[in-house]
Design a protein around this motif. Sequence first.
Motif, PDB file in Angstrom:
ATOM      1  N   ARG A   1       0.835  -1.207   0.000  1.00 21.28           N
ATOM      2  CA  ARG A   1       0.000   0.000   0.000  1.00 21.28           C
ATOM      3  C   ARG A   1       0.865   1.250   0.000  1.00 21.28           C
ATOM      4  O   ARG A   1       0.371   2.346  -0.196  1.00 21.28           O
ATOM      5  CB  ARG A   1      -0.904   0.027   1.237  1.00 21.28           C
ATOM      6  N   PHE A   2       2.151   1.092   0.255  1.00 16.88           N
ATOM      7  CA  PHE A   2       3.049   2.258   0.273  1.00 16.88           C
ATOM      8  C   PHE A   2       3.850   2.259  -1.033  1.00 16.88           C
ATOM      9  O   PHE A   2       3.980   1.210  -1.687  1.00 16.88           O
ATOM     10  CB  PHE A   2       3.966   2.219   1.507  1.00 16.88           C
ATOM     11  N   PRO A   3       4.369   3.444  -1.423  1.00 14.79           N
ATOM     12  CA  PRO A   3       5.108   3.496  -2.687  1.00 14.79           C
ATOM     13  C   PRO A   3       6.407   2.699  -2.619  1.00 14.79           C
ATOM     14  O   PRO A   3       7.073   2.681  -1.572  1.00 14.79           O
ATOM     15  CB  PRO A   3       5.430   4.987  -2.868  1.00 14.79           C
ATOM     16  N   THR A   4       6.733   2.019  -3.699  1.00 12.17           N
ATOM     17  CA  THR A   4       8.012   1.310  -3.797  1.00 12.17           C
ATOM     18  C   THR A   4       8.643   1.688  -5.136  1.00 12.17           C
ATOM     19  O   THR A   4       8.034   2.415  -5.931  1.00 12.17           O
ATOM     20  CB  THR A   4       7.822  -0.226  -3.759  1.00 12.17           C
ATOM     21  N   ASP A   5       9.811   1.170  -5.363  1.00 16.03           N
ATOM     22  CA  ASP A   5      10.522   1.474  -6.597  1.00 16.03           C
ATOM     23  C   ASP A   5      10.780   0.164  -7.342  1.00 16.03           C
ATOM     24  O   ASP A   5      11.886  -0.393  -7.257  1.00 16.03           O
ATOM     25  CB  ASP A   5      11.842   2.170  -6.195  1.00 16.03           C
ATOM     26  N   PRO A   6       9.751  -0.351  -8.043  1.00 14.84           N
ATOM     27  CA  PRO A   6       9.938  -1.658  -8.702  1.00 14.84           C
ATOM     28  C   PRO A   6      11.070  -1.615  -9.719  1.00 14.84           C
ATOM     29  O   PRO A   6      11.378  -0.568 -10.277  1.00 14.84           O
ATOM     30  CB  PRO A   6       8.596  -1.900  -9.401  1.00 14.84           C
ATOM     31  N   ALA A   7      11.677  -2.778  -9.945  1.00 11.26           N
ATOM     32  CA  ALA A   7      12.780  -2.867 -10.908  1.00 11.26           C
ATOM     33  C   ALA A   7      12.287  -2.461 -12.292  1.00 11.26           C
ATOM     34  O   ALA A   7      11.144  -2.744 -12.639  1.00 11.26           O
ATOM     35  CB  ALA A   7      13.261  -4.314 -10.957  1.00 11.26           C
ATOM     36  N   PRO A   8      13.138  -1.830 -13.119  1.00 10.38           N
ATOM     37  CA  PRO A   8      12.735  -1.528 -14.504  1.00 10.38           C
ATOM     38  C   PRO A   8      12.478  -2.825 -15.288  1.00 10.38           C
ATOM     39  O   PRO A   8      11.657  -2.852 -16.204  1.00 10.38           O
ATOM     40  CB  PRO A   8      13.932  -0.787 -15.089  1.00 10.38           C
ATOM     41  N   ALA A   9      13.207  -3.862 -14.942  1.00 10.49           N
ATOM     42  CA  ALA A   9      13.020  -5.168 -15.593  1.00 10.49           C
ATOM     43  C   ALA A   9      13.518  -6.246 -14.638  1.00 10.49           C
ATOM     44  O   ALA A   9      14.292  -5.964 -13.718  1.00 10.49           O
ATOM     45  CB  ALA A   9      13.817  -5.225 -16.901  1.00 10.49           C
ATOM     46  N   ARG A  10      13.021  -7.487 -14.858  1.00  3.80           N
ATOM     47  CA  ARG A  10      13.501  -8.597 -14.029  1.00  3.80           C
ATOM     48  C   ARG A  10      13.921  -9.756 -14.933  1.00  3.80           C
ATOM     49  O   ARG A  10      13.295 -10.013 -15.963  1.00  3.80           O
ATOM     50  CB  ARG A  10      12.408  -9.055 -13.050  1.00  3.80           C
ATOM     51  N   VAL A  11      14.990 -10.424 -14.529  1.00  2.00           N
ATOM     52  CA  VAL A  11      15.518 -11.562 -15.288  1.00  2.00           C
ATOM     53  C   VAL A  11      14.627 -12.772 -15.003  1.00  2.00           C
ATOM     54  O   VAL A  11      14.496 -13.199 -13.854  1.00  2.00           O
ATOM     55  CB  VAL A  11      16.983 -11.849 -14.870  1.00  2.00           C
ATOM     56  N   THR A  12      14.005 -13.304 -16.057  1.00  2.00           N
ATOM     57  CA  THR A  12      12.995 -14.352 -15.856  1.00  2.00           C
ATOM     58  C   THR A  12      13.461 -15.764 -16.203  1.00  2.00           C
ATOM     59  O   THR A  12      12.676 -16.703 -16.144  1.00  2.00           O
ATOM     60  CB  THR A  12      11.734 -14.036 -16.695  1.00  2.00           C
ATOM     61  N   ARG A  13      14.710 -15.898 -16.603  1.00  2.74           N
ATOM     62  CA  ARG A  13      15.289 -17.225 -16.867  1.00  2.74           C
ATOM     63  C   ARG A  13      16.750 -17.182 -16.441  1.00  2.74           C
ATOM     64  O   ARG A  13      17.334 -16.106 -16.341  1.00  2.74           O
ATOM     65  CB  ARG A  13      15.282 -17.543 -18.374  1.00  2.74           C
ATOM     66  N   ARG A  14      17.352 -18.377 -16.300  1.00  2.00           N
ATOM     67  CA  ARG A  14      18.780 -18.383 -15.997  1.00  2.00           C
ATOM     68  C   ARG A  14      19.525 -17.748 -17.181  1.00  2.00           C
ATOM     69  O   ARG A  14      19.316 -18.165 -18.330  1.00  2.00           O
ATOM     70  CB  ARG A  14      19.236 -19.834 -15.830  1.00  2.00           C
ATOM     71  N   PRO A  15      20.359 -16.711 -16.936  1.00  3.86           N
ATOM     72  CA  PRO A  15      21.071 -16.068 -18.049  1.00  3.86           C
ATOM     73  C   PRO A  15      21.965 -17.067 -18.785  1.00  3.86           C
ATOM     74  O   PRO A  15      22.553 -17.954 -18.174  1.00  3.86           O
ATOM     75  CB  PRO A  15      21.910 -14.996 -17.346  1.00  3.86           C
ATOM     76  N   GLN A  16      22.023 -16.926 -20.100  1.00  2.00           N
ATOM     77  CA  GLN A  16      22.872 -17.796 -20.924  1.00  2.00           C
ATOM     78  C   GLN A  16      24.189 -17.070 -21.188  1.00  2.00           C
ATOM     79  O   GLN A  16      24.187 -16.012 -21.818  1.00  2.00           O
ATOM     80  CB  GLN A  16      22.212 -18.072 -22.279  1.00  2.00           C
ATOM     81  N   ILE A  17      25.268 -17.629 -20.698  1.00  2.00           N
ATOM     82  CA  ILE A  17      26.565 -16.975 -20.891  1.00  2.00           C
ATOM     83  C   ILE A  17      27.272 -17.637 -22.070  1.00  2.00           C
ATOM     84  O   ILE A  17      27.488 -18.846 -22.070  1.00  2.00           O
ATOM     85  CB  ILE A  17      27.426 -17.047 -19.613  1.00  2.00           C
TER      86      ILE A  17
END
Length: 332
Positions: free
Chosen positions: A268-284
Motif C-alpha cells: 500500500r506504500f510506494p516502492t521502486d519496482p525494478a525496470p526489468a527482471r531476469v525471468t530465466r537463468r542467463p545464458q553466458i
Amino acid sequence: MNVTLPDAWSLRAALAGLLDGLPPKQAAQAVDRLIADYRGETPTDAPILRDRSDVVAYAAYRMPATFEAVRSALDALRETAPGWAPATHTDVGGGTGAASWAVAGAWEGQRTTVLDWAEPALALGRELADASGVPALLGVRWERARIGQALELAPADLVTVSYVLKELTGRARTELVDAAAAAGQAVVIVEPGTPDGYARIIEARDRLIAAGLRIAAPCPHSAACPIEPGTDWCHFSARVSRSSLHRQVKGGSLSHEDEKFSYVVATRFPTDPAPARVTRRPQIRKGQVLLELCTRDEGLARSTVTKRHGGLYRAARDTAWGDSWPPEDSDG
Ligand SMILES: C[S@@+](CC[C@H](N)C(=O)[O-])C[C@H]1O[C@@H](n2cnc3c(N)ncnc32)[C@H](O)[C@@H]1O
C-alpha cells in the motif's frame, strides 16, 4: 545457539536436533505419508500435519526450501523499499514458521504472529524458534486459526502467505487473499514454481491490485502479466543447501537442490519496482550474455549484452535468474 539474525545455517542447526528421538524408520514413513498427502487431493477438510512425526517430517523435508523461497521474495521487497521495515507481521498458514524465520532474517524488531490450524505444526514451530535464541523468533505468537470466512486478520505491516494457497478451496483462497489485502501494508505470497502455482499467484495478484495495492515485485509494473495464459509460467529458483539430516530424509547425496517458486509482493506504500527482471537463468556465451526479461515498458523481451557494453556486460555476467535489471550501479 545464540544468533541475532537467523539464516539458513541457524535454521539447519535448529532442525538438526529434531530427528533425535524419532526412529529413522518412523521419520521415513512420515515423509512418505506427507508426500502422498501432498500429491493427493488437497484441499482437505482437516490438517495434513496431524502429529509430531508429520511436522518433524515436514520441517526436515520442506522447511529449508520454503525458507529460501520466502527469503528471496523478501529480498525483492527490500530492494524495492530499502527504507521500509515492518513493526508487525502476520504469517497465515505459517506452519512450523519458515516465513517467520525469513522475516526475522530480513528485519529486526518486528512482532510476528503465526496462524495455522495444525496445533502440532505450531508446537514444533515454537520449539524451533526457542532453539534459535533470536529475540524476534522468541517473541513470536503461535495461534491456532482456521483459514476461511471467519478468519479475522488484525492490521499488520506485513502479511506472508507461503505455500498455503494450494491447500485451500478456490473460495478460501479468495477469502484469504482479500483478508491479507485488507490487513497488510505489504503482502507477500509464495507458491511452488509450477504452472498451477503461478496461476494461483496471478489470481492473487489480480485481487491484490483490485484491492488497491501496487505490485512491488517480481513484476516491474502493476499492469496485466504479459505471459499469455497456458504458454509459460513466471517462476524463480532458490538454492537450498542440504544438511545430512535433509539428505537422510530426502534421500540422494547432492549437497544442494534448487527450489522453484512463484511469488508476488504487493504494497500500500510506494516502492521502486525494478525496470526489468531476469525471468530465466542467463545464458553466458563467449563475449555475450543473453537475458530474458520482463520489462516495465516493453513486456517480455530478450537482451544480448556483449563485451562492447563494458560495465553492463560485467554486470550481466554476475546477474542471476530473478535479479532486477539493470543493476543500479552498472554504467556502460
Ligand atoms: C505446505 S504448509 C506451508 C507452511 C509454511 N507456510 C511454509 O512455508 O513452510 C501449508 C500450511 O497451511 C496450513 N493450512 C492449510 N489449510 C489451512 C486452513 N484451512 N486453515 C489454517 N491453516 C491451514 C497447514 O496446516 C500448513 O501448516
